[in-house]
Design an enzyme around this catalytic site. Sequence first.
Site, PDB file in Angstrom:
ATOM      1  N   HIS A  95     -18.961  13.395 -35.262  1.00 30.81           N
ATOM      2  CA  HIS A  95     -19.324  12.295 -34.373  1.00 30.81           C
ATOM      3  C   HIS A  95     -20.544  11.523 -34.847  1.00 30.81           C
ATOM      4  O   HIS A  95     -20.938  10.543 -34.195  1.00 30.81           O
ATOM      5  CB  HIS A  95     -19.558  12.829 -32.961  1.00 30.81           C
ATOM      6  CG  HIS A  95     -18.306  13.356 -32.322  1.00 30.81           C
ATOM      7  ND1 HIS A  95     -17.463  12.564 -31.585  1.00 30.81           N
ATOM      8  CD2 HIS A  95     -17.740  14.591 -32.336  1.00 30.81           C
ATOM      9  CE1 HIS A  95     -16.440  13.284 -31.154  1.00 30.81           C
ATOM     10  NE2 HIS A  95     -16.582  14.509 -31.594  1.00 30.81           N
TER      11      HIS A  95
ATOM     12  N   ASP B 269     -25.737   4.837 -36.276  1.00 30.22           N
ATOM     13  CA  ASP B 269     -25.025   5.513 -35.203  1.00 30.22           C
ATOM     14  C   ASP B 269     -23.589   5.758 -35.648  1.00 30.22           C
ATOM     15  O   ASP B 269     -22.945   4.853 -36.201  1.00 30.22           O
ATOM     16  CB  ASP B 269     -25.034   4.649 -33.937  1.00 30.22           C
ATOM     17  CG  ASP B 269     -25.095   5.473 -32.662  1.00 30.22           C
ATOM     18  OD1 ASP B 269     -24.717   6.651 -32.711  1.00 30.22           O
ATOM     19  OD2 ASP B 269     -25.522   4.934 -31.632  1.00 30.22           O
TER      20      ASP B 269
END
Length: 475
Positions: free
Chosen positions: A162, A370
């Site tokens: 992730h 991110d």
Amino acid sequence: MEFNTLSRLIVISNRVQPPGAASSGAQGGLSVALAAALREYTGFWFGWSGESTEQFTGHINFERDDGVTTATIDLEDQDIEEYYNGYANRTLWPLFHDRVDLAEYERGFAGGYQRVNERFAETLRPLVEPDDAIWVQDYHLFPLGSELRKLGCENRIGLFLHIPWPARRVLSSLPMAEELVSTLFAYDVIGFHTDEWRDSFTEYVTQQLGAVLNDEGDISLGGRTIRAITCPIGIDTKEFVAMSQSETAKLSYRQMRESANNREMIVGVDRLDYSKGLEERFLGYERFLVEHPEERKEVFLLQIAPPSRETVETYQNIRTALEGLSGRINGAYADIDWVPIRYVNQGYRRDVLAGIYRAAKIGLVTPLRDGMNLVAKEYVAAQDPEDPGVLILSRFAGAAIQLKDAVLINPYSAEEMADAIASALRMDKPERIRRWRLLMDSVEKEDVVWWRQTFVDALMTDDRSDDSVDIAVVE
């Protein structure tokens, strides 16, 4: 290879969302996605409870709530310090977000990380049935697949990362990096949010470990072959749209509009973390106030930043820095009836946030790096189709690959951020609607259902026999 209709999906993550959080609206994006997957398939969610114990016993606490079965274990204080606070959050997290300067390398951290992964494997192994598929989540559990293989587990095992995968030169600064990455070849499928992260992984294992990439894109090393796929996570779009129209969201919306007092609101919602670019965001917003004095008192920034990992020094430092920066900006520009930044250090339920997003003229999502960023997608999903707000999004968020019609910026540039805020405030309604519709098309098409089905389909297909695998769906 075919799995019978009794096959289960076992999801494993560092932390398991407590039962009942779904109904409270307190879940984060990943928790919502995993819970949704487990409502579709039989199986359970295994991981750390978040609680400590004086001595690890391997006791498993089973609970079932809202259609999801969870199986959790407690960890010793030393485990938590070395594995979670240490190797996961002070070594891997900064390194994988290109903050080599913040990464800490201690043998005790690495030892605790390995020990906890072994404990996960030893505790889980008796629960695994021959036809189960196992889906491991994130960087906390890189060695888990390898540890399960050592215990004789021949099941299909997948890993989804992730966070970003760092460039080869960055990862090479990690002691024992080659040994750690080699353990990933115990998995059958590894998923990434973007082609960039997947390609960085492929470059490392081929150039550094000597793995071989075949024409089909599979990667082989030491007799094991894995498939690396791009599979960006989404939100439960239908659920979030409905949430944005709930009574709680409507109340939150009205409260924010009344509180705004006819001013335009810019909103940022981020976990308090140096990767989110909050200092740079405040400085970019200050640059906007300097360059557009006519907009002062006409707009304000609401920054919601719940604390996280508060025992880690770097997170204490970022909180102190932001408190000082917001105080300085407010001191310099505030008036008796206007404060330029409302800085809030607490979390809110997702249905409350949905109303806040809908009330905001601008969604400011500006991480320095991110893996994805689901706040960007939630902001889009919460908007009024007849009068949507504008999403300003960092080019360095994984979400920027899908949300190309946002106003994309370099978060390191205060000038660029200030220009983007000014442009978004001036943007006419037809242009806002046009951009929003394109963004919403992506959020609707590649939602959490698409994400989990794409990954599970890859995981449940054994290319050795080219057979698809069926999982029993819970009606």
